[in-house]
Write a protein that holds these residues in place. Structure first.
Motif, PDB file in Angstrom:
ATOM      1  N   LYS A  25       0.964  -1.148   0.105  1.00 23.93           N
ATOM      2  CA  LYS A  25       0.070  -0.129   0.220  1.00 23.93           C
ATOM      3  C   LYS A  25       0.840   1.229  -0.159  1.00 23.93           C
ATOM      4  CE  LYS A  25      -4.003  -2.200   1.837  1.00 23.93           C
ATOM      5  NZ  LYS A  25      -4.953  -2.184   2.967  1.00 23.93           N
ATOM      6  N   LYS A  26       2.007   1.274   0.812  1.00 26.62           N
ATOM      7  CA  LYS A  26       2.890   2.530   0.741  1.00 26.62           C
ATOM      8  C   LYS A  26       3.574   2.768  -0.497  1.00 26.62           C
ATOM      9  CE  LYS A  26       7.042   4.611   2.931  1.00 26.62           C
ATOM     10  NZ  LYS A  26       7.402   4.966   1.708  1.00 26.62           N
ATOM     11  N   LEU A  27       4.062   1.699  -1.182  1.00 27.19           N
ATOM     12  CA  LEU A  27       4.596   1.685  -2.721  1.00 27.19           C
ATOM     13  C   LEU A  27       3.725   1.986  -3.663  1.00 27.19           C
ATOM     14  CD1 LEU A  27       6.908  -1.539  -2.478  1.00 27.19           C
ATOM     15  CD2 LEU A  27       7.597   0.993  -2.204  1.00 27.19           C
ATOM     16  N   GLU A  28       2.289   1.681  -3.580  1.00 33.87           N
ATOM     17  CA  GLU A  28       1.368   2.107  -4.343  1.00 33.87           C
ATOM     18  C   GLU A  28       1.143   3.641  -4.287  1.00 33.87           C
ATOM     19  OE1 GLU A  28      -1.409  -1.886  -4.751  1.00 33.87           O
ATOM     20  OE2 GLU A  28      -1.934  -0.375  -3.387  1.00 33.87           O
ATOM     21  N   GLU A  35       7.149  12.213  -8.521  1.00 36.64           N
ATOM     22  CA  GLU A  35       7.459  13.528  -9.245  1.00 36.64           C
ATOM     23  C   GLU A  35       7.816  13.201 -10.611  1.00 36.64           C
ATOM     24  OE1 GLU A  35       9.406  16.387  -6.948  1.00 36.64           O
ATOM     25  OE2 GLU A  35       8.184  16.158  -5.288  1.00 36.64           O
ATOM     26  N   THR A  36       8.613  11.969 -11.013  1.00 34.03           N
ATOM     27  CA  THR A  36       9.055  12.109 -12.510  1.00 34.03           C
ATOM     28  C   THR A  36       8.909  10.489 -12.892  1.00 34.03           C
ATOM     29  OG1 THR A  36      11.286  11.048 -11.523  1.00 34.03           O
ATOM     30  CG2 THR A  36      10.976  13.486 -11.809  1.00 34.03           C
ATOM     31  N   ALA A  37       8.744  10.352 -14.043  1.00 31.96           N
ATOM     32  CA  ALA A  37       8.719   8.902 -14.624  1.00 31.96           C
ATOM     33  C   ALA A  37       9.766   8.037 -13.855  1.00 31.96           C
ATOM     34  CB  ALA A  37       8.488   9.016 -16.047  1.00 31.96           C
ATOM     35  N   THR A  38      10.864   8.462 -14.076  1.00 27.37           N
ATOM     36  CA  THR A  38      12.099   7.522 -13.434  1.00 27.37           C
ATOM     37  C   THR A  38      11.679   7.266 -11.823  1.00 27.37           C
ATOM     38  OG1 THR A  38      13.482   8.834 -15.209  1.00 27.37           O
ATOM     39  CG2 THR A  38      14.576   7.459 -13.040  1.00 27.37           C
ATOM     40  N   ALA A  39      11.393   8.162 -11.270  1.00 28.98           N
ATOM     41  CA  ALA A  39      11.003   7.764  -9.990  1.00 28.98           C
ATOM     42  C   ALA A  39       9.730   6.842  -9.672  1.00 28.98           C
ATOM     43  CB  ALA A  39      10.863   9.063  -8.846  1.00 28.98           C
ATOM     44  N   GLN A  40       8.987   6.899 -10.655  1.00 32.11           N
ATOM     45  CA  GLN A  40       7.790   6.053 -10.291  1.00 32.11           C
ATOM     46  C   GLN A  40       8.225   4.750 -10.870  1.00 32.11           C
ATOM     47  OE1 GLN A  40       4.448   6.913 -13.369  1.00 32.11           O
ATOM     48  NE2 GLN A  40       3.292   6.333 -11.689  1.00 32.11           N
ATOM     49  N   ARG A  42      11.083   3.348 -10.665  1.00 32.58           N
ATOM     50  CA  ARG A  42      11.780   2.681  -9.428  1.00 32.58           C
ATOM     51  C   ARG A  42      11.056   2.239  -8.592  1.00 32.58           C
ATOM     52  NH1 ARG A  42      15.007   7.040  -7.668  1.00 32.58           N
ATOM     53  NH2 ARG A  42      15.089   8.049  -9.766  1.00 32.58           N
ATOM     54  N   VAL A  43       9.981   2.869  -8.059  1.00 39.04           N
ATOM     55  CA  VAL A  43       8.910   2.310  -7.170  1.00 39.04           C
ATOM     56  C   VAL A  43       8.002   1.138  -7.792  1.00 39.04           C
ATOM     57  CG1 VAL A  43       6.859   2.915  -5.884  1.00 39.04           C
ATOM     58  CG2 VAL A  43       8.718   4.713  -5.943  1.00 39.04           C
ATOM     59  N   LEU A  44       7.818   1.250  -9.044  1.00 38.62           N
ATOM     60  CA  LEU A  44       6.959   0.167  -9.571  1.00 38.62           C
ATOM     61  C   LEU A  44       7.772  -1.074  -9.529  1.00 38.62           C
ATOM     62  CD1 LEU A  44       5.121   1.859 -12.456  1.00 38.62           C
ATOM     63  CD2 LEU A  44       4.013   1.027 -10.321  1.00 38.62           C
ATOM     64  N   LYS A  45       9.244  -1.065  -9.807  1.00 38.55           N
ATOM     65  CA  LYS A  45       9.946  -2.260  -9.470  1.00 38.55           C
ATOM     66  C   LYS A  45      10.013  -2.891  -8.377  1.00 38.55           C
ATOM     67  CE  LYS A  45      12.990  -1.061 -13.602  1.00 38.55           C
ATOM     68  NZ  LYS A  45      14.469  -0.752 -13.819  1.00 38.55           N
ATOM     69  N   LYS A  46      10.046  -2.046  -7.244  1.00 39.17           N
ATOM     70  CA  LYS A  46      10.083  -2.529  -5.887  1.00 39.17           C
ATOM     71  C   LYS A  46       8.600  -3.165  -5.513  1.00 39.17           C
ATOM     72  CE  LYS A  46      13.351   1.030  -4.133  1.00 39.17           C
ATOM     73  NZ  LYS A  46      13.307   2.508  -3.365  1.00 39.17           N
ATOM     74  N   LEU A  47       7.700  -2.483  -6.122  1.00 38.86           N
ATOM     75  CA  LEU A  47       6.337  -2.813  -5.901  1.00 38.86           C
ATOM     76  C   LEU A  47       6.172  -4.283  -6.523  1.00 38.86           C
ATOM     77  CD1 LEU A  47       3.266  -2.405  -4.943  1.00 38.86           C
ATOM     78  CD2 LEU A  47       2.896  -1.247  -7.057  1.00 38.86           C
ATOM     79  N   ALA A  48       6.626  -4.578  -7.677  1.00 34.59           N
ATOM     80  CA  ALA A  48       6.509  -5.873  -8.141  1.00 34.59           C
ATOM     81  C   ALA A  48       7.234  -6.741  -7.450  1.00 34.59           C
ATOM     82  CB  ALA A  48       7.169  -5.615  -9.728  1.00 34.59           C
TER      83      ALA A  48
END
Length: 76
Positions: A25-28, A35-40, A42-48
């Protein structure tokens, strides 16, 4: 994400899944406010990764429950 962990409530396999669901939930949320597509990205990789690990733990819980049920059936 370590700040989300609580020793009292996150015990055992079910506690691990509860903790991992909090992390998901926190990663979502982090992904939604990136703020940027790159940051998003990175987060999406962690989320997966966390979703995959959560699914692994959930499978372990199912196997544990099945083993307990089988033992009860064999030894009434």
């Amino acid at each position: 994400c370590e700040a989300l962990f609580n020793r009292e409530t996150h015990k055992g396999l079910s506690g691990v899944t509860d903790y991992l669901n909090l992390v998901i939930k926190k990663l979502e949320l982090d992904s939604a406010v990136a703020e940027t597509a790159t940051a998003q990205s990175r987060v999406l990789k962690k989320l997966a990764t966390v979703r995959s690990e959560c699914a692994n733990v959930e499978r372990l819980v199912i196997l544990r429950d099945a083993a307990i049920a089988a033992t009860k059936t064999l030894n009434p």
